[in-house]
Design a protein around this motif. Structure first.
Motif, PDB file in Angstrom:
ATOM      1  N   TRP A  82       0.807  -1.218   0.000  1.00  0.00           N
ATOM      2  CA  TRP A  82       0.000   0.000   0.000  1.00  0.00           C
ATOM      3  C   TRP A  82       0.842   1.271   0.000  1.00  0.00           C
ATOM      4  O   TRP A  82       0.486   2.260  -0.664  1.00  0.00           O
ATOM      5  CB  TRP A  82      -0.954   0.014   1.200  1.00  0.00           C
ATOM      6  CG  TRP A  82      -0.282   0.269   2.525  1.00  0.00           C
ATOM      7  CD1 TRP A  82       0.227  -0.655   3.374  1.00  0.00           C
ATOM      8  CD2 TRP A  82      -0.056   1.544   3.130  1.00  0.00           C
ATOM      9  NE1 TRP A  82       0.765  -0.050   4.481  1.00  0.00           N
ATOM     10  CE2 TRP A  82       0.606   1.302   4.362  1.00  0.00           C
ATOM     11  CE3 TRP A  82      -0.348   2.863   2.775  1.00  0.00           C
ATOM     12  CZ2 TRP A  82       0.980   2.333   5.215  1.00  0.00           C
ATOM     13  CZ3 TRP A  82       0.026   3.894   3.621  1.00  0.00           C
ATOM     14  CH2 TRP A  82       0.688   3.632   4.832  1.00  0.00           C
ATOM     15  N   GLN A  83       1.960   1.261   0.734  1.00  0.00           N
ATOM     16  CA  GLN A  83       2.744   2.496   0.835  1.00  0.00           C
ATOM     17  C   GLN A  83       3.417   2.836  -0.494  1.00  0.00           C
ATOM     18  O   GLN A  83       3.364   3.977  -0.952  1.00  0.00           O
ATOM     19  CB  GLN A  83       3.794   2.358   1.941  1.00  0.00           C
ATOM     20  CG  GLN A  83       4.510   3.666   2.264  1.00  0.00           C
ATOM     21  CD  GLN A  83       5.372   3.528   3.505  1.00  0.00           C
ATOM     22  OE1 GLN A  83       4.915   3.043   4.537  1.00  0.00           O
ATOM     23  NE2 GLN A  83       6.614   3.933   3.400  1.00  0.00           N
ATOM     24  N   GLU A  84       4.027   1.833  -1.122  1.00  0.00           N
ATOM     25  CA  GLU A  84       4.625   2.061  -2.437  1.00  0.00           C
ATOM     26  C   GLU A  84       3.547   2.438  -3.446  1.00  0.00           C
ATOM     27  O   GLU A  84       3.782   3.256  -4.354  1.00  0.00           O
ATOM     28  CB  GLU A  84       5.366   0.805  -2.901  1.00  0.00           C
ATOM     29  CG  GLU A  84       6.049   0.957  -4.251  1.00  0.00           C
ATOM     30  CD  GLU A  84       7.064   2.085  -4.291  1.00  0.00           C
ATOM     31  OE1 GLU A  84       7.204   2.698  -5.363  1.00  0.00           O
ATOM     32  OE2 GLU A  84       7.706   2.361  -3.262  1.00  0.00           O
ATOM     33  N   LEU A  86       0.929   4.215  -2.853  1.00  0.00           N
ATOM     34  CA  LEU A  86       0.623   5.636  -2.685  1.00  0.00           C
ATOM     35  C   LEU A  86       1.621   6.508  -3.430  1.00  0.00           C
ATOM     36  O   LEU A  86       1.255   7.539  -4.002  1.00  0.00           O
ATOM     37  CB  LEU A  86       0.618   6.007  -1.201  1.00  0.00           C
ATOM     38  CG  LEU A  86      -0.690   5.849  -0.430  1.00  0.00           C
ATOM     39  CD1 LEU A  86      -0.522   6.401   0.987  1.00  0.00           C
ATOM     40  CD2 LEU A  86      -1.855   6.547  -1.130  1.00  0.00           C
ATOM     41  N   TYR A  87       2.890   6.102  -3.420  1.00  0.00           N
ATOM     42  CA  TYR A  87       3.891   6.857  -4.192  1.00  0.00           C
ATOM     43  C   TYR A  87       3.582   6.781  -5.680  1.00  0.00           C
ATOM     44  O   TYR A  87       3.658   7.788  -6.392  1.00  0.00           O
ATOM     45  CB  TYR A  87       5.296   6.318  -3.908  1.00  0.00           C
ATOM     46  CG  TYR A  87       5.835   6.693  -2.558  1.00  0.00           C
ATOM     47  CD1 TYR A  87       6.217   8.003  -2.265  1.00  0.00           C
ATOM     48  CD2 TYR A  87       5.969   5.738  -1.556  1.00  0.00           C
ATOM     49  CE1 TYR A  87       6.712   8.340  -1.015  1.00  0.00           C
ATOM     50  CE2 TYR A  87       6.464   6.067  -0.304  1.00  0.00           C
ATOM     51  CZ  TYR A  87       6.833   7.375  -0.039  1.00  0.00           C
ATOM     52  OH  TYR A  87       7.323   7.713   1.205  1.00  0.00           O
ATOM     53  N   PHE A 147      -4.012   1.121   8.037  1.00  0.00           N
ATOM     54  CA  PHE A 147      -2.752   1.692   7.560  1.00  0.00           C
ATOM     55  C   PHE A 147      -2.704   3.216   7.739  1.00  0.00           C
ATOM     56  O   PHE A 147      -1.626   3.788   7.919  1.00  0.00           O
ATOM     57  CB  PHE A 147      -2.523   1.346   6.087  1.00  0.00           C
ATOM     58  CG  PHE A 147      -2.528  -0.126   5.816  1.00  0.00           C
ATOM     59  CD1 PHE A 147      -1.805  -0.999   6.624  1.00  0.00           C
ATOM     60  CD2 PHE A 147      -3.255  -0.654   4.765  1.00  0.00           C
ATOM     61  CE1 PHE A 147      -1.806  -2.360   6.378  1.00  0.00           C
ATOM     62  CE2 PHE A 147      -3.261  -2.013   4.506  1.00  0.00           C
ATOM     63  CZ  PHE A 147      -2.533  -2.875   5.312  1.00  0.00           C
ATOM     64  N   LEU A 148      -3.860   3.857   7.659  1.00  0.00           N
ATOM     65  CA  LEU A 148      -3.947   5.308   7.788  1.00  0.00           C
ATOM     66  C   LEU A 148      -4.911   5.667   8.908  1.00  0.00           C
ATOM     67  O   LEU A 148      -5.818   4.893   9.230  1.00  0.00           O
ATOM     68  CB  LEU A 148      -4.421   5.955   6.478  1.00  0.00           C
ATOM     69  CG  LEU A 148      -3.567   5.754   5.226  1.00  0.00           C
ATOM     70  CD1 LEU A 148      -4.246   6.394   4.015  1.00  0.00           C
ATOM     71  CD2 LEU A 148      -2.162   6.314   5.410  1.00  0.00           C
ATOM     72  N   HIS A 189       7.441  12.577  -4.347  1.00  0.00           N
ATOM     73  CA  HIS A 189       7.726  11.761  -3.165  1.00  0.00           C
ATOM     74  C   HIS A 189       7.738  12.607  -1.901  1.00  0.00           C
ATOM     75  O   HIS A 189       7.265  12.157  -0.843  1.00  0.00           O
ATOM     76  CB  HIS A 189       9.067  11.031  -3.343  1.00  0.00           C
ATOM     77  CG  HIS A 189       8.965   9.764  -4.120  1.00  0.00           C
ATOM     78  ND1 HIS A 189       9.465   8.576  -3.663  1.00  0.00           N
ATOM     79  CD2 HIS A 189       8.391   9.492  -5.321  1.00  0.00           C
ATOM     80  CE1 HIS A 189       9.216   7.613  -4.548  1.00  0.00           C
ATOM     81  NE2 HIS A 189       8.567   8.157  -5.565  1.00  0.00           N
ATOM     82  N   ASP A 193       5.432  11.871   1.266  1.00  0.00           N
ATOM     83  CA  ASP A 193       6.035  11.753   2.596  1.00  0.00           C
ATOM     84  C   ASP A 193       5.338  12.667   3.596  1.00  0.00           C
ATOM     85  O   ASP A 193       5.078  12.268   4.752  1.00  0.00           O
ATOM     86  CB  ASP A 193       7.522  12.100   2.541  1.00  0.00           C
ATOM     87  CG  ASP A 193       8.368  10.995   1.914  1.00  0.00           C
ATOM     88  OD1 ASP A 193       7.889   9.847   1.850  1.00  0.00           O
ATOM     89  OD2 ASP A 193       9.500  11.298   1.494  1.00  0.00           O
ATOM     90  N   LEU A 196       2.028  11.155   4.532  1.00  0.00           N
ATOM     91  CA  LEU A 196       2.170  10.002   5.424  1.00  0.00           C
ATOM     92  C   LEU A 196       2.529  10.443   6.843  1.00  0.00           C
ATOM     93  O   LEU A 196       2.086   9.823   7.812  1.00  0.00           O
ATOM     94  CB  LEU A 196       3.228   9.034   4.874  1.00  0.00           C
ATOM     95  CG  LEU A 196       2.810   8.237   3.644  1.00  0.00           C
ATOM     96  CD1 LEU A 196       3.985   7.439   3.104  1.00  0.00           C
ATOM     97  CD2 LEU A 196       1.628   7.324   3.950  1.00  0.00           C
ATOM     98  N   ALA A 200      -0.316   8.511   8.399  1.00  0.00           N
ATOM     99  CA  ALA A 200       0.040   7.101   8.598  1.00  0.00           C
ATOM    100  C   ALA A 200      -0.266   6.663  10.022  1.00  0.00           C
ATOM    101  O   ALA A 200       0.018   7.395  10.973  1.00  0.00           O
ATOM    102  CB  ALA A 200       1.510   6.888   8.283  1.00  0.00           C
ATOM    103  N   ALA A 204       6.030   6.127   8.716  1.00  0.00           N
ATOM    104  CA  ALA A 204       6.333   5.571   7.400  1.00  0.00           C
ATOM    105  C   ALA A 204       7.744   5.025   7.365  1.00  0.00           C
ATOM    106  O   ALA A 204       8.658   5.586   7.964  1.00  0.00           O
ATOM    107  CB  ALA A 204       6.182   6.650   6.327  1.00  0.00           C
TER     108      ALA A 204
END
Length: 205
Positions: A82-84, A86-87, A147-148, A189, A193, A196, A200, A204
């Motif tokens: 999920w985090q990648e 979002l990027y 996750f968030l 990015h 960041d 997040l 987050a 992160a």
């Protein structure tokens, strides 16, 4: 050429001319010439310059909407990805914002909203709100998965879109200059960041 194709050619020709010249300076003659059709053909499809301008804005907004929704649809909800994702989503949305369609749209809105305030509503309805709502739904799902931390998904969606694009107007001089892939990805990015750090559930990685 079919009638539908001619309409498409006219809209494709009109967007950059309105974007480059503005409403007042743009001419039906120039649009017809770029589209490869006669001036009467333009009038037969759109009635006049004002209607063509309105439909050009609506069409550009729709194209921007489709590209952004495509990027949102690819969001990964897995714990590993999920985090990648979002990027990647940030890069996709930012890329949409720098597309010729989006740049022309932004120019038209900035130049003509004082003359025709309804233009702003057209873009909100056709492009901005559907994308915000789709993104809010995806972010809410990431919140439900733990996750968030999101109390207001719509506000979070608006902030995500602002953050991933925050540095690009200055770097690209409002979309008029190309920048390196490294500079583009770095700016996006940084925006993700920042998002997040605010949303987050855990720091992160």
């Amino acid at each position: 050429m079919a009638l539908r194709d001619r309409r498409r050619e006219i809209l494709d020709a009109a967007a950059p001319i309105f974007g480059e010249e503005g409403y007042e300076r743009a001419s039906i003659d120039a649009i017809a010439s770029r589209a490869g059709v006669s001036k009467p053909t333009v009038y037969s499809h759109f009635g006049g310059k004002e209607q063509l301008f309105r439909e050009s804005v609506a069409d550009s907004a729709q194209q921007q909407n489709e590209a952004a929704l495509g990027a949102i649809a690819q969001l990964d909800y897995s714990a590993e990805g999920w985090q990648e994702a979002l990027y990647r989503l940030g890069l996709g949305l930012a890329d949409c914002s720098l597309s010729p369609c989006s740049v022309f749209l932004d120019r038209m809105i900035a130049a003509e909203v004082g003359r025709d305030p309804d233009i702003f509503d057209v873009v909100q309805v056709r492009a901005v709100r559907p994308v915000q709502e789709a993104l809010a739904g995806r972010l809410a799902m990431l919140g439900n998965a733990g996750f968030l931390r999101i109390a207001d998904p719509v506000k979070a969606a608006r902030q995500f879109m602002v953050l991933v694009n925050a540095e690009l107007p200055g770097l690209t001089v409002l979309g008029t200059q190309r920048i390196s892939t490294e500079a583009f990805e770095g700016a996006v990015h940084d925006g993700v960041d920042t998002f997040l750090r605010a949303y987050a559930a855990e720091p992160a990685i």
